[in-house]
Structure formats: C-alpha cells, structure tokens
Write a protein that holds these residues in place. Sequence first.
Motif, mmCIF file in Angstrom:
data_model
loop_
_atom_site.group_PDB
_atom_site.id
_atom_site.type_symbol
_atom_site.label_atom_id
_atom_site.label_comp_id
_atom_site.label_asym_id
_atom_site.label_seq_id
_atom_site.Cartn_x
_atom_site.Cartn_y
_atom_site.Cartn_z
ATOM 1 N N HIS A 65 -9.805 4.243 4.839
ATOM 2 C CA HIS A 65 -10.084 3.434 3.653
ATOM 3 C C HIS A 65 -10.312 4.334 2.442
ATOM 4 O O HIS A 65 -11.059 5.312 2.501
ATOM 5 N N GLY A 66 -9.652 4.026 1.348
ATOM 6 C CA GLY A 66 -9.759 4.837 0.145
ATOM 7 C C GLY A 66 -8.582 5.766 -0.059
ATOM 8 O O GLY A 66 -8.400 6.292 -1.156
ATOM 9 N N SER A 67 -7.778 5.975 0.987
ATOM 10 C CA SER A 67 -6.588 6.806 0.841
ATOM 11 C C SER A 67 -5.550 6.066 -0.005
ATOM 12 O O SER A 67 -5.271 4.887 0.227
ATOM 13 N N LYS A 68 -4.970 6.761 -0.974
ATOM 14 C CA LYS A 68 -3.999 6.121 -1.861
ATOM 15 C C LYS A 68 -2.660 5.894 -1.185
ATOM 16 O O LYS A 68 -1.804 5.202 -1.734
ATOM 17 N N ARG A 69 -2.442 6.478 -0.005
ATOM 18 C CA ARG A 69 -1.157 6.357 0.670
ATOM 19 C C ARG A 69 -1.221 5.485 1.921
ATOM 20 O O ARG A 69 -0.271 5.426 2.686
ATOM 21 N N ILE A 70 -2.357 4.816 2.138
ATOM 22 C CA ILE A 70 -2.488 3.904 3.272
ATOM 23 C C ILE A 70 -3.000 2.573 2.744
ATOM 24 O O ILE A 70 -3.877 2.536 1.870
ATOM 25 N N ALA A 71 -2.437 1.478 3.232
ATOM 26 C CA ALA A 71 -2.739 0.147 2.695
ATOM 27 C C ALA A 71 -4.240 -0.091 2.594
ATOM 28 O O ALA A 71 -5.004 0.233 3.502
ATOM 29 N N GLN A 72 -4.641 -0.675 1.485
ATOM 30 C CA GLN A 72 -6.058 -0.902 1.234
ATOM 31 C C GLN A 72 -6.557 -2.108 2.025
ATOM 32 O O GLN A 72 -6.040 -3.212 1.911
ATOM 33 N N LEU A 73 -7.593 -1.879 2.815
ATOM 34 C CA LEU A 73 -8.250 -2.954 3.543
ATOM 35 C C LEU A 73 -9.180 -3.694 2.599
ATOM 36 O O LEU A 73 -9.988 -3.082 1.897
ATOM 37 N N ILE A 74 -9.089 -5.037 2.590
ATOM 38 C CA ILE A 74 -9.921 -5.849 1.713
ATOM 39 C C ILE A 74 -10.992 -6.596 2.498
ATOM 40 O O ILE A 74 -12.092 -6.827 2.010
ATOM 41 N N GLY A 75 -10.672 -6.976 3.735
ATOM 42 C CA GLY A 75 -11.670 -7.670 4.547
ATOM 43 C C GLY A 75 -11.127 -7.994 5.919
ATOM 44 O O GLY A 75 -9.934 -7.845 6.198
ATOM 45 N N PHE A 76 -12.011 -8.457 6.796
ATOM 46 C CA PHE A 76 -11.603 -8.813 8.157
ATOM 47 C C PHE A 76 -12.614 -9.776 8.768
ATOM 48 O O PHE A 76 -13.793 -9.793 8.403
ATOM 49 N N CYS A 77 -12.121 -10.582 9.709
ATOM 50 C CA CYS A 77 -12.954 -11.550 10.418
ATOM 51 C C CYS A 77 -12.256 -11.930 11.711
ATOM 52 O O CYS A 77 -11.160 -12.496 11.685
ATOM 53 N N ASP A 78 -12.861 -11.574 12.848
ATOM 54 C CA ASP A 78 -12.294 -11.905 14.152
ATOM 55 C C ASP A 78 -10.841 -11.418 14.243
ATOM 56 O O ASP A 78 -10.599 -10.223 14.210
ATOM 57 N N ASP A 79 -9.885 -12.348 14.324
ATOM 58 C CA ASP A 79 -8.479 -11.981 14.499
ATOM 59 C C ASP A 79 -7.683 -12.069 13.198
ATOM 60 O O ASP A 79 -6.473 -12.299 13.197
ATOM 61 N N ILE A 80 -8.364 -11.895 12.083
ATOM 62 C CA ILE A 80 -7.734 -11.946 10.761
ATOM 63 C C ILE A 80 -8.128 -10.696 9.982
ATOM 64 O O ILE A 80 -9.282 -10.257 10.041
ATOM 65 N N LEU A 81 -7.170 -10.110 9.284
ATOM 66 C CA LEU A 81 -7.517 -9.037 8.354
ATOM 67 C C LEU A 81 -6.752 -9.230 7.053
ATOM 68 O O LEU A 81 -5.627 -9.743 7.036
ATOM 69 N N ILE A 82 -7.395 -8.828 5.970
ATOM 70 C CA ILE A 82 -6.852 -8.994 4.625
ATOM 71 C C ILE A 82 -6.611 -7.617 4.027
ATOM 72 O O ILE A 82 -7.508 -6.764 4.027
ATOM 73 N N THR A 83 -5.402 -7.398 3.530
ATOM 74 C CA THR A 83 -5.062 -6.122 2.908
ATOM 75 C C THR A 83 -4.398 -6.367 1.555
ATOM 76 O O THR A 83 -4.019 -7.493 1.225
#
Length: 273
Positions: A65-83
């Motif tokens: 998290h924070g790397s400019k070359r890897i997709a930014q994680l925004i959130g997650f819950c159980d079997d869902i993740l937001i990028t």
Amino acid sequence: MQYCHAWLTCNSIQSIQRHGRIGGGLVKEVYLARWEDFDVAYSELTSPRYREDFQQGLKILQHFHGSKRIAQLIGFCDDILITEYYTLGESANFQNMVRASPEIDNISLRLQLCVDYVEILSDLHSSVYEVMYIMCDTNNLDKLLTQYLLSEDMHLVLNDVDSVAEVTFVGGEWRGIKCGKRELEGEFVAPEQKWTGTTEFNDTEMQTYDEKTDIWKVPDVCNFFLGSEHEATRLQFKLLDIHMACKSLNPRDRPTAMQLLLTYKQLLTQIKE
C-alpha cells in the motif's frame, strides 16, 4: 485521491453503488462502482474455493500500500475489496491505444513502460522480513499483460496480485516455489519451470524455482511495449546483451530486476537528452 482516508470498512462498502462488470477471472469478478465522487473498482470473490487466493491478493495490496506502481487499495470487507479504478484498462490494450491516439506515441513513453515493469519486479523481489514475491499467473505474454493496468499519466500499474507467490528465507537459504501443480509449457515459461523428466509429469518430483523466472520473461514484455518501429529496433539492439543474459539457461546467470532497472533508466536518460 486528493486527500488521505482510512481504508473503507464494511459499513462504508455497503453504501457503494455497483454498476456494470469490467473484468474478472477465476478468483474474482470486477465491477465499476461509485464511492462518493470517485469511480472505483469493486472486486468480489467468485467462489469460496478460491478464498485463499483472494485473501492472498488482499494481503499483497496491503503490504505494498502506497506504492505508485501497485493498485491502490481503498477498502475491504469479507469477500469484497475496493481498489482504484484505472480508466485506460489493461496494458494489453497499449498498442491499440497508441494507434488510436498517435499524438501520445513516442519512444520515451514506450521505454518508460519497460522501466515501470522492471521497477515493479524490483519492488516484488526486494526482500522484506525475509520474504520476496514472484508473479505466478504469467505463463504467456497475453496473460501477463492483463495483470497490469495503465494509469492516466501512462504508467504501468500492477493490479492482479491473486497469484503472487512468496519465496521465504528459512534456515539460511531461500526456499523456492512452484506455480501450481500442473505442467507448464511454452517458450515464454522459464526452463526451470518445465518438466525435464523422462516419465510422465509428476508434481511431487518437480523442482522449485525463484524470482529469476520473472527475469526470463522481461525481454518479451519490454519488446512488446517498444514495438517494431525503427527507433525501437535501435533500442532493442542496445539492450541485446542484457536481454540475452535474461534468457540464460542458468537462472543464477540472469541479471536482477534492479540491474535491469538501472540499465533501462540510463538508456531513457540518454534518449531524452
């Protein structure tokens, strides 16, 4: 994102508006969604049998998290993740994109994507807490290119990390890995990833390998981005020695991702002068 925000939790994710499907595969389906004033990518597990892979992907996104070359994680819950949502899509579309918009096409941009690619590999291969990471779901060029997206400023971003494997340092040595339990074939796959026995393939007797399998594939990826125009051919000639070293049958004779990164950056500086 214009400001820092804590990762979204279940309460916030429940209010996200999910729209049409924009991608996905065996492990997850990916949808375009809306959170506040932002378009985001909404990924959902396809089946409980792939939960381990899904959780591995989340672990990698958290770790980098924070790397400019890897997709930014925004959130997650159980079997869902937001990028973060990248409007230009997969890097596999790059050649079609520059054909449609020739005004953005130049050799510096093309070489910059090579730089981005080996910079990502260098980050993955850099040992932290005696662990390094290897791209596993990359057994052909087309499949590899779908793992990466293009940002709006035309940089490469690693997005699909469900099959990133861990090489660990135990008892004074690195313990290699095997990418799955099926036989791998084709010229794109590194020699040490192939079955060399005289009998039928047997996974239990298959040798392990390490990050140098990623290095074997670098010339093919970079040549894809460089293309086949005259300027590209000149650059490919200048890169011939190090790219031939990437194809060494002995993995120990291949350069590191950092060595490739330094070579690419030096050449990029030269062509910009």
